[in-house]
Scaffold this motif. Sequence first.
Motif, PDB file in Angstrom:
ATOM      1  N   LEU A 418      51.879  22.856  57.035  1.00 43.66           N
ATOM      2  CA  LEU A 418      50.961  22.988  58.173  1.00 43.66           C
ATOM      3  C   LEU A 418      50.760  24.428  58.615  1.00 43.66           C
ATOM      4  O   LEU A 418      50.075  24.682  59.604  1.00 43.66           O
ATOM      5  CB  LEU A 418      51.503  22.180  59.370  1.00 43.66           C
ATOM      6  N   LEU A 421      47.444  26.136  59.872  1.00 42.99           N
ATOM      7  CA  LEU A 421      46.887  25.927  61.207  1.00 42.99           C
ATOM      8  C   LEU A 421      47.174  27.095  62.144  1.00 42.99           C
ATOM      9  O   LEU A 421      46.489  27.282  63.148  1.00 42.99           O
ATOM     10  CB  LEU A 421      47.446  24.639  61.814  1.00 42.99           C
ATOM     11  N   GLU A 632      51.933  15.044  59.812  1.00 41.46           N
ATOM     12  CA  GLU A 632      50.919  15.978  59.309  1.00 41.46           C
ATOM     13  C   GLU A 632      49.527  15.534  59.726  1.00 41.46           C
ATOM     14  O   GLU A 632      48.702  16.361  60.151  1.00 41.46           O
ATOM     15  CB  GLU A 632      50.992  16.073  57.791  1.00 41.46           C
ATOM     16  N   ARG A 636      46.923  17.781  62.124  1.00 42.54           N
ATOM     17  CA  ARG A 636      45.576  18.176  61.670  1.00 42.54           C
ATOM     18  C   ARG A 636      44.499  17.564  62.557  1.00 42.54           C
ATOM     19  O   ARG A 636      43.433  18.159  62.723  1.00 42.54           O
ATOM     20  CB  ARG A 636      45.389  17.789  60.202  1.00 42.54           C
ATOM     21  N   SER A 640      42.368  20.239  65.241  1.00 41.79           N
ATOM     22  CA  SER A 640      40.990  20.388  64.787  1.00 41.79           C
ATOM     23  C   SER A 640      40.150  20.923  65.944  1.00 41.79           C
ATOM     24  O   SER A 640      40.426  20.621  67.112  1.00 41.79           O
ATOM     25  CB  SER A 640      40.434  19.045  64.318  1.00 41.79           C
TER      26      SER A 640
END
Length: 736
Positions: A418, A421, A632, A636, A640
């Motif tokens: 991740l 991000l 996960e 996400r 976003s």
Amino acid sequence: MATIKDIAKLAGVSHGTVSNVLNKRGNVSVEKIEAVYKAAKEMGYQLNTQAQLLRTNKNHKVAILLPQLVSDKYAIFFNSFRQSIAQYPEMAYDLFLTDDLETTELDVLQKIAAGGYKQVVAVTCLQDATIYFNTLKLAASQVIFIYRQPKNAQHFLTLDYSQAANAICQQIATSRSQLVGIFSDDHGDLERSTFISELQNSLNQYAPHKKYMVIRASNDESYKAAFDFFSDEQAPDLFVAEDIEKASYLTQASFFGSENDCPAIFALSGNIPPILKGLHCFAMNYAQLGLEVVDELMKEENHTSKMVGANTVYVRNQSGNLYTAIPAINTENKSDPSLNLLILPSPSTNALKKLLPHFYRQTGIKVNLAIYPYDEVYQILGQLHLHPYYDLLRIDMACFPWFAERILQPLDQVGNGLTDLLSNFSLPTQQKFSLVNGTAYAMPFDASAQLLFYRKDLFEDPILKRMYYEKTGNELTVPANFNEYDQVTQFFTEQHEEGQLSRPVGASTTLGSAGLIATEYLLRYYAEGGRLIGNDNIPRLEMPLASKVLSEYLHQVSISENIYDKWWSESVRQFEQGELAMLIAYMNLFNDVAHSGIFPKIGFAPVPGGLPQLGGGALGVSRYSQKAHYAEQFYRWLYSPIVMDHLILLGGNSNHQDFSHNQEICYRYPWMPLAYQEINRGIRESSIPNGKLFNLRQAEVIIGQGITNVVNKIMTVDETIEYINQRLLVDTQGER
């Protein structure tokens, strides 16, 4: 109508005194100010604002020409424009609607020429900008054209239509459609730099095999023109509409004029588009364009030299995502996948709770929130092996480094990783809210910094300003340091009248929790240049500075409202109710106040001393969780741009870089841009450079307990600092 002479007679003062009071100038006593205002109110006198502007030489009028206010691209732009220009009281504006008719626009130009306007903003249907310059006798730099660029325009602002066109055409290229129907405004010869021109270029690039047909229509003719798409033998099997209004006309035309269901529609929309099945919206930053135009106006107003060459600005859209409804995942499996999230109560938690049904619809994964007070969350984290059922952990940044390596999975080991991000956050934010010893263990969740909030109406009140001057010899201004802060606090507290919103207490001090007491003390300590971790990497309060600051903190306690709660919620509530003149608060705890009646009166500034403490927390995955794949998906989804956007609009908080200049968010929460700056320069000494673990949370409890002893007169100031330093040395460090 009452005159100044009438008011002077009733108030028993001179004509000049009345003039000085009403125009907020001169050296007038509190008694005379009150007498003048009372007389003016009794006689129904209203100050002529236009005359006041003329007298102060601040009358600056802007004309804005738009075709209409039906379409989002005009209505949202104008709403943002008026909100943004309101920050400049010397600026006035008038709106003119042209209905996209040349004759109407030419008539409007004549009115503007006779009206003394200094700047113009226009969506034009004229082909040549020279008509504007010749008619208005204005420099080309003072006329800003938006959306459509006529010949000879020198100053042009529009949105990044290529970004939208590329995103839409990439989707079209993967569809089974054969004929694309394009429904646009009728721009005439002003087609350059518009959405339709960019769309045609992108279609040729991404879907050269697709055929397309274009119908152009004004807003008034769009309803009728939409039916033309369905009158031919082969109707389009996919549509692209220039705005939501045209998309709506297409659905009407399909419903009444076609035997088949309406095909998918791709449309441009505002930042909060409708979410409907078959409608794919690209969010255009119409609001940001309004803000950018105001910024350009202010630049040109203060720009003395003549512009050289054309100036074109393309405003980037917030993200490249398309909004559309996704069918909910229906399952009868009683053992639905789930995640358990340990979190504390906050505006961000409330916002997240409202959005979690969307995550379930998208993934079928249920997220259960376990909401506990700060102290209980800390206790659970310290004994996490007894609570292995938690998957996700919101950890306060004060103790994040202390816990991270012990209880969290590194982000690069969560699912497929991740760490990508983190690119949405500044490096200082990553260092404080994600990285421990170079490894990313969590994502910033509601990173924040302390700000000073205050009642603008009180600081601008002429009677209070005069009273403050007579008492202190200084002007009543927003305090920049703690000497000024204490002076202003004491003034308001001495003037306090119970139940009178115009006479609140100066400020508050929260004494119900050792951690909170320490935070309020350390803010003063940092402002004086003190540090908790010295050059020798040993935690201690520096003497004699620590004693001096503690004495000043005790003075603050004596002149402020003492609140014995375990969190700052009561302080925020009292400010929201108008009971406090000032409040120092973490902005992640304050955002809900934006939805209260006091919002128009709120001012904000950096904390006294200019060095805020950081607050908020980070979101990590428990080392005991066996649901990394689900985690996960949650990360996400949460990080976003679409979900972050709505989290903030619902009162949550994020330091996500995409939103630092979002006009809609900045209007709802105007302190956000300042807060983003303060987060990058703030302080919270939660780690030691030499690699040893440092429990800042425990250190703050020790400091707060020591300060409580001196508040309760159990110890002297110097004894308290010695007691604190002895405990800090023993109780706050550990080995990695």
